[in-house]
Design a protein around this motif. Structure first.
Motif, mmCIF file in Angstrom:
data_model
loop_
_atom_site.group_PDB
_atom_site.id
_atom_site.type_symbol
_atom_site.label_atom_id
_atom_site.label_comp_id
_atom_site.label_asym_id
_atom_site.label_seq_id
_atom_site.Cartn_x
_atom_site.Cartn_y
_atom_site.Cartn_z
ATOM 1 N N PHE A 197 36.772 -47.410 4.092
ATOM 2 C CA PHE A 197 36.391 -48.739 3.608
ATOM 3 C C PHE A 197 36.726 -49.793 4.649
ATOM 4 C CE2 PHE A 197 40.652 -50.255 2.303
ATOM 5 C CZ PHE A 197 41.351 -49.062 2.256
ATOM 6 N N GLY A 198 36.039 -50.927 4.562
ATOM 7 C CA GLY A 198 36.240 -52.006 5.529
ATOM 8 C C GLY A 198 36.838 -53.231 4.864
ATOM 9 N N SER A 199 36.908 -54.332 5.625
ATOM 10 C CA SER A 199 37.583 -55.522 5.112
ATOM 11 C C SER A 199 36.859 -56.120 3.900
ATOM 12 C CB SER A 199 37.741 -56.555 6.220
ATOM 13 O OG SER A 199 36.502 -56.798 6.839
ATOM 14 N N ARG A 216 41.923 -64.897 -2.910
ATOM 15 C CA ARG A 216 40.999 -65.957 -2.486
ATOM 16 C C ARG A 216 41.006 -66.095 -0.968
ATOM 17 N NH1 ARG A 216 42.612 -69.432 -6.458
ATOM 18 N NH2 ARG A 216 44.221 -70.335 -5.158
ATOM 19 N N THR A 217 42.193 -66.078 -0.385
ATOM 20 C CA THR A 217 42.314 -66.242 1.065
ATOM 21 C C THR A 217 41.705 -65.050 1.804
ATOM 22 O OG1 THR A 217 44.288 -67.571 0.769
ATOM 23 C CG2 THR A 217 43.969 -66.610 2.946
ATOM 24 N N LEU A 218 41.958 -63.852 1.293
ATOM 25 C CA LEU A 218 41.391 -62.671 1.957
ATOM 26 C C LEU A 218 39.864 -62.774 1.965
ATOM 27 C CD1 LEU A 218 41.960 -59.977 3.344
ATOM 28 C CD2 LEU A 218 41.759 -58.865 1.119
ATOM 29 N N ARG A 219 39.296 -63.130 0.820
ATOM 30 C CA ARG A 219 37.841 -63.260 0.725
ATOM 31 C C ARG A 219 37.312 -64.300 1.704
ATOM 32 N NH1 ARG A 219 34.113 -60.274 -0.208
ATOM 33 N NH2 ARG A 219 34.918 -59.566 -2.207
ATOM 34 N N GLU A 220 37.975 -65.466 1.750
ATOM 35 C CA GLU A 220 37.542 -66.548 2.656
ATOM 36 C C GLU A 220 37.597 -66.101 4.117
ATOM 37 O OE1 GLU A 220 39.325 -70.211 -0.010
ATOM 38 O OE2 GLU A 220 40.236 -69.803 1.960
ATOM 39 N N GLY A 278 34.629 -64.067 9.000
ATOM 40 C CA GLY A 278 34.548 -63.213 10.190
ATOM 41 C C GLY A 278 35.876 -62.956 10.879
ATOM 42 N N ALA A 279 36.997 -63.239 10.200
ATOM 43 C CA ALA A 279 38.314 -62.998 10.821
ATOM 44 C C ALA A 279 38.535 -61.500 11.018
ATOM 45 C CB ALA A 279 39.412 -63.568 9.931
ATOM 46 N N ALA A 280 39.369 -61.161 11.988
ATOM 47 C CA ALA A 280 39.762 -59.765 12.187
ATOM 48 C C ALA A 280 40.588 -59.328 10.986
ATOM 49 C CB ALA A 280 40.586 -59.636 13.469
ATOM 50 N N LEU A 281 40.482 -58.033 10.647
ATOM 51 C CA LEU A 281 41.152 -57.490 9.464
ATOM 52 C C LEU A 281 42.629 -57.875 9.385
ATOM 53 C CD1 LEU A 281 41.241 -55.530 7.003
ATOM 54 C CD2 LEU A 281 41.781 -53.724 8.657
ATOM 55 N N ALA A 299 46.284 -63.702 3.911
ATOM 56 C CA ALA A 299 46.328 -63.468 2.454
ATOM 57 C C ALA A 299 47.775 -63.313 1.992
ATOM 58 C CB ALA A 299 45.519 -62.223 2.101
ATOM 59 N N PHE A 300 48.551 -62.562 2.750
ATOM 60 C CA PHE A 300 49.969 -62.373 2.445
ATOM 61 C C PHE A 300 50.703 -63.715 2.456
ATOM 62 C CE2 PHE A 300 54.040 -61.751 4.944
ATOM 63 C CZ PHE A 300 54.847 -61.601 3.843
#
Ligand code: ADP
Ligand code: MG
Length: 211
Positions: A100-102, A138-142, A147-150, A157-158
């Motif tokens: 799976f990916g980001s 929410r932050t991870l999704r944004e 296009g941020a790196a994983l 997000a953390f």
């Protein structure tokens, strides 16, 4: 990411919860019944034991679904069913794929949050684990959509989750055991938001070594 990523995340989360068990229990002693550290440590230790006892490899989604079932059956407190549901929903979101990916990770975290909210009916601002999990999802999704790196996306997000955790201090609890205290719940950090930040921290450390 793959099954090994999930396995390393769950092991890292278990180690961190074990290390912080007394701190989590102290937080719960102030506004609950002093069992949160014990609950989370017991549950995640059982998850890791089961990971190692599993016969044959499982896809990452199945690992999470199985871990969720273990939490539900080994943790008596509110956090067992809540985290159990979170992991089961995350696992179901990943499905049977081997990799799976980001984008899928962000969907899995969204699904975990939805599961917690459906079960516990807490919104942000009620001084629960939702105050850490919602801003993290929410932050991870944004970040992923941007296009941020994983590794950067998960670290952000953390950090959003930790900020949400700290923001529980001045809140008055209106869900869970702490709500029985009314105004006396103000001024204490929520134990469930704190363990959630630890679990997110373990995820950030896991993916930072993948990229
Ligand atoms: P218990 O409250 O049954 O002793 P724990 O101490 O293990 O269970 O977990 C307490 C944590 O569970 C709280 O700090 C809070 O973050 C979380 N929690 C309690 N009720 C809810 C709810 N309805 N929705 C989301 N999280 C909740
Ligand atoms: Mg408790």
């Amino acid at each position: 990411m793959n099954a090994e990523t999930v396995q390393r995340w769950l092991e890292g989360a278990a180690a961190s919860l074990h290390e912080q068990r007394d701190y989590l229990t102290q937080l719960d002693a102030a506004i609950g019944d002093a069992d949160h550290g014990t609950n989370m440590d017991r549950g995640f230790s059982a998850v890791v034991e089961k990971l190692h006892a599993a016969d044959g490899p499982m896809p990452p989604g199945r690992l999470l679904t199985s871990a969720g079932g273990t939490l539900v059956s080994t943790v008596g407190g509110a956090s067992g069913p809540l985290w159990g549901t979170a992991l089961r929903r995350a696992g179901r979101a990943l499905g049977d794929a081997e990799e799976f990916g980001s984008g899928e990770l962000a969907s899995a975290l969204d699904a975990a949050l939805d599961g917690v909210v459906e079960l516990g009916a807490a919104q942000e601002g009620e001084k629960t684990m939702v105050d850490a999990l919602a801003p993290a999802a929410r932050t991870l999704r944004e970040r992923v959509d941007g296009g941020a790196a994983l590794a950067d996306a998960v670290r952000a997000a953390f950090e959003a989750g930790e900020e949400g955790m700290r923001a529980t201090v001045p809140m008055q609890a209106s869900k869970g055991r702490a709500s029985y205290l009314g105004e006396r719940s103000i001024g204490h950090q929520d134990p469930g938001a704190t363990s959630t930040a630890l679990i997110l921290g373990a995820l950030a450390r896991t993916v930072s070594t993948e990229t």
